[in-house]
Write a protein that holds these residues in place. Sequence first.
Motif, mmCIF file in Angstrom:
data_model
loop_
_atom_site.group_PDB
_atom_site.id
_atom_site.type_symbol
_atom_site.label_atom_id
_atom_site.label_comp_id
_atom_site.label_asym_id
_atom_site.label_seq_id
_atom_site.Cartn_x
_atom_site.Cartn_y
_atom_site.Cartn_z
ATOM 1 N N MET A 1 0.863 -1.163 0.000
ATOM 2 C CA MET A 1 0.000 0.000 0.000
ATOM 3 C C MET A 1 0.923 1.243 0.000
ATOM 4 S SD MET A 1 -2.457 1.069 3.127
ATOM 5 C CE MET A 1 -0.982 1.402 4.090
ATOM 6 N N ARG A 2 0.736 2.099 -1.021
ATOM 7 C CA ARG A 2 1.570 3.302 -1.152
ATOM 8 C C ARG A 2 1.104 4.373 -0.176
ATOM 9 N NH1 ARG A 2 6.525 3.919 -2.851
ATOM 10 N NH2 ARG A 2 6.965 5.941 -3.838
ATOM 11 N N PHE A 3 2.034 4.990 0.535
ATOM 12 C CA PHE A 3 1.656 6.070 1.452
ATOM 13 C C PHE A 3 2.602 7.253 1.274
ATOM 14 C CE2 PHE A 3 5.112 6.148 4.450
ATOM 15 C CZ PHE A 3 5.657 4.859 4.403
ATOM 16 N N THR A 4 2.139 8.418 1.764
ATOM 17 C CA THR A 4 2.960 9.631 1.783
ATOM 18 C C THR A 4 3.049 10.125 3.213
ATOM 19 O OG1 THR A 4 2.188 10.226 -0.436
ATOM 20 C CG2 THR A 4 3.208 11.984 0.873
ATOM 21 N N LYS A 5 4.238 10.342 3.708
ATOM 22 C CA LYS A 5 4.443 10.868 5.060
ATOM 23 C C LYS A 5 4.534 12.372 4.953
ATOM 24 C CE LYS A 5 5.136 10.442 9.493
ATOM 25 N NZ LYS A 5 6.410 10.799 10.033
ATOM 26 N N MET A 6 3.702 13.091 5.678
ATOM 27 C CA MET A 6 3.684 14.551 5.636
ATOM 28 C C MET A 6 3.608 15.099 7.053
ATOM 29 S SD MET A 6 1.004 15.087 2.467
ATOM 30 C CE MET A 6 1.662 16.690 1.950
ATOM 31 N N GLU A 7 3.987 16.391 7.183
ATOM 32 C CA GLU A 7 3.911 17.002 8.515
ATOM 33 C C GLU A 7 3.544 18.464 8.403
ATOM 34 O OE1 GLU A 7 7.732 19.321 8.203
ATOM 35 O OE2 GLU A 7 6.129 19.462 9.642
ATOM 36 N N GLY A 8 2.822 18.913 9.397
ATOM 37 C CA GLY A 8 2.507 20.329 9.544
ATOM 38 C C GLY A 8 3.032 20.759 10.907
ATOM 39 N N LEU A 9 4.109 21.530 10.903
ATOM 40 C CA LEU A 9 4.785 21.922 12.165
ATOM 41 C C LEU A 9 5.100 20.706 13.026
ATOM 42 C CD1 LEU A 9 2.896 25.208 13.147
ATOM 43 C CD2 LEU A 9 4.949 24.922 11.750
ATOM 44 N N GLY A 10 5.506 19.634 12.385
ATOM 45 C CA GLY A 10 5.947 18.455 13.129
ATOM 46 C C GLY A 10 4.811 17.545 13.583
ATOM 47 N N ASN A 11 3.588 17.933 13.312
ATOM 48 C CA ASN A 11 2.397 17.074 13.567
ATOM 49 C C ASN A 11 2.257 16.215 12.329
ATOM 50 O OD1 ASN A 11 -1.145 17.827 13.986
ATOM 51 N ND2 ASN A 11 0.006 16.099 14.789
ATOM 52 N N ASP A 12 2.763 14.969 12.485
ATOM 53 C CA ASP A 12 3.001 14.154 11.293
ATOM 54 C C ASP A 12 1.986 13.026 11.176
ATOM 55 O OD1 ASP A 12 5.566 11.809 12.476
ATOM 56 O OD2 ASP A 12 3.994 12.880 13.584
ATOM 57 N N TYR A 13 1.566 12.800 9.946
ATOM 58 C CA TYR A 13 0.591 11.742 9.670
ATOM 59 C C TYR A 13 1.020 10.949 8.441
ATOM 60 C CZ TYR A 13 -2.479 14.180 12.938
ATOM 61 O OH TYR A 13 -3.008 14.767 14.072
ATOM 62 N N VAL A 14 0.507 9.723 8.352
ATOM 63 C CA VAL A 14 0.644 8.909 7.150
ATOM 64 C C VAL A 14 -0.597 9.183 6.310
ATOM 65 C CG1 VAL A 14 0.605 6.541 6.270
ATOM 66 C CG2 VAL A 14 2.060 7.117 8.226
ATOM 67 N N TYR A 15 -0.377 9.545 5.021
ATOM 68 C CA TYR A 15 -1.479 9.936 4.140
ATOM 69 C C TYR A 15 -1.686 8.861 3.080
ATOM 70 C CZ TYR A 15 -1.358 14.519 6.302
ATOM 71 O OH TYR A 15 -1.421 15.535 7.234
ATOM 72 N N LEU A 16 -2.953 8.517 2.854
ATOM 73 C CA LEU A 16 -3.297 7.519 1.842
ATOM 74 C C LEU A 16 -4.235 8.130 0.811
ATOM 75 C CD1 LEU A 16 -4.170 4.326 3.954
ATOM 76 C CD2 LEU A 16 -1.947 5.031 3.032
ATOM 77 N N ASN A 17 -4.023 7.796 -0.449
ATOM 78 C CA ASN A 17 -4.968 8.142 -1.505
ATOM 79 C C ASN A 17 -6.021 7.053 -1.560
ATOM 80 O OD1 ASN A 17 -6.397 8.385 -3.871
ATOM 81 N ND2 ASN A 17 -4.638 9.082 -5.080
ATOM 82 N N CYS A 18 -7.192 7.369 -1.018
ATOM 83 C CA CYS A 18 -8.285 6.383 -0.976
ATOM 84 C C CYS A 18 -9.376 6.748 -1.972
ATOM 85 C CB CYS A 18 -8.851 6.308 0.448
ATOM 86 S SG CYS A 18 -7.650 5.698 1.656
ATOM 87 N N LEU A 19 -8.990 7.452 -3.052
ATOM 88 C CA LEU A 19 -9.987 7.864 -4.051
ATOM 89 C C LEU A 19 -10.503 6.670 -4.846
ATOM 90 C CD1 LEU A 19 -8.308 11.180 -5.290
ATOM 91 C CD2 LEU A 19 -10.275 10.935 -3.740
ATOM 92 N N GLU A 20 -9.648 5.660 -5.005
ATOM 93 C CA GLU A 20 -10.062 4.454 -5.762
ATOM 94 C C GLU A 20 -10.498 3.328 -4.810
ATOM 95 O OE1 GLU A 20 -9.358 6.563 -9.074
ATOM 96 O OE2 GLU A 20 -10.253 4.551 -8.997
ATOM 97 N N ARG A 21 -9.724 3.137 -3.747
ATOM 98 C CA ARG A 21 -10.072 2.045 -2.820
ATOM 99 C C ARG A 21 -9.604 2.429 -1.419
ATOM 100 N NH1 ARG A 21 -5.620 -1.057 -1.480
ATOM 101 N NH2 ARG A 21 -6.901 -2.709 -0.575
ATOM 102 N N THR A 22 -10.279 1.848 -0.439
ATOM 103 C CA THR A 22 -9.944 2.114 0.964
ATOM 104 C C THR A 22 -9.553 0.791 1.624
ATOM 105 O OG1 THR A 22 -11.518 3.951 1.062
ATOM 106 C CG2 THR A 22 -10.855 2.965 3.159
ATOM 107 N N PRO A 23 -8.398 0.746 2.284
ATOM 108 C CA PRO A 23 -7.986 -0.493 2.958
ATOM 109 C C PRO A 23 -9.013 -0.862 4.044
ATOM 110 C CG PRO A 23 -6.169 1.083 2.897
ATOM 111 C CD PRO A 23 -7.397 1.810 2.447
ATOM 112 N N PRO A 24 -9.082 -2.135 4.396
ATOM 113 C CA PRO A 24 -10.015 -2.554 5.456
ATOM 114 C C PRO A 24 -9.514 -2.086 6.830
ATOM 115 C CG PRO A 24 -8.634 -4.398 4.782
ATOM 116 C CD PRO A 24 -8.306 -3.252 3.852
ATOM 117 N N ASP A 25 -10.454 -1.894 7.761
ATOM 118 C CA ASP A 25 -10.146 -1.651 9.172
ATOM 119 C C ASP A 25 -9.178 -0.490 9.370
ATOM 120 O OD1 ASP A 25 -9.470 -3.864 12.032
ATOM 121 O OD2 ASP A 25 -10.007 -1.737 11.868
#
Length: 269
Positions: A1-25
């Motif tokens: 599963m491809r992900f993008t790691k991004m941060e806003g002032l060090g508040n960091d999240y893993v970002y997923l493109n779920c426009l086509e499909r969304t992983p389970p759970d």
Amino acid sequence: MRFTKMEGLGNDYVYLNCLERTPPDLPELARRVSDRHFGVGSDGLICVCPSEQADFRMRMFNADGSEGEMCGNGIRCVGKFVYDKGLTDKTTVSVETKAGVKVLELQLGADGLVSAVTVDMGAPAVEKPRDITVDGRSYTVTPVSMGNPHAVLYLEGIDGLDLPKIGPGFEHHPSFPNRTNTEFVEVTDRTHLRMRVWERGSGETLACGTGACAVLAATASAGRCERSAEVALLGGVLRIRWDEADGHIYMTGPAVTVFEGDYPYGSDQ
Ligand SMILES: N[C@H](CCC[C@H](N)C(=O)O)C(=O)O
């Protein structure tokens, strides 16, 4: 599963493109990817999904898997994510959240990619201050909703606070039926505030955009700062403005892509 790691002032999240499909759970995925030893390492997971009522939809999950209504640093990075990846060519982007549709104004850097974003965060709901007891000590907090719950309190010497010790007592206080994010604030002057945050579901983070907005709203409501101020967090500074005309709060700050990666998670988990 491809992900993008991004941060806003060090508040960091893993970002997923779920426009086509969304992983389970997604809650379980959030718990796994957020782990800073056994996973990617982040304050949580943010999914960019299709929307019927806006250009995109953002779903935000804390590190404990709980889903938040809104995420200020996160939504700025969503604006960067969708523009930089060519998912939109607009620099005014609407994003549906559990706290309503937010409008983003994207600012481009010299490289043509998004460097900063101004978000219309909507109107805050500021309650009257109330006294609560945490670990036997009484505190005066101002509850503020930015779509997600915040408890704002003013203390001297916030740098010396042991947040891992006192934070959970606020987060899980019976006064907050859905738990709360808690902001510990020092008023430097009428246009400069400092804060630390213990986030619901993620613990102390380096920054909290909705928290900074809640802090501005509570402090201006108490007459202790102007309606436009700089809020300094551990990870950097956000510019927050509470508009007199529409009653909305506008937050401006950076958005940064750190790296791209692949994570082993799919329908066979
Ligand atoms: N870091 C986010 C807030 C996450 C709030 C989340 N912890 C919740 O459960 O409300 C921000 O920049 O606004």
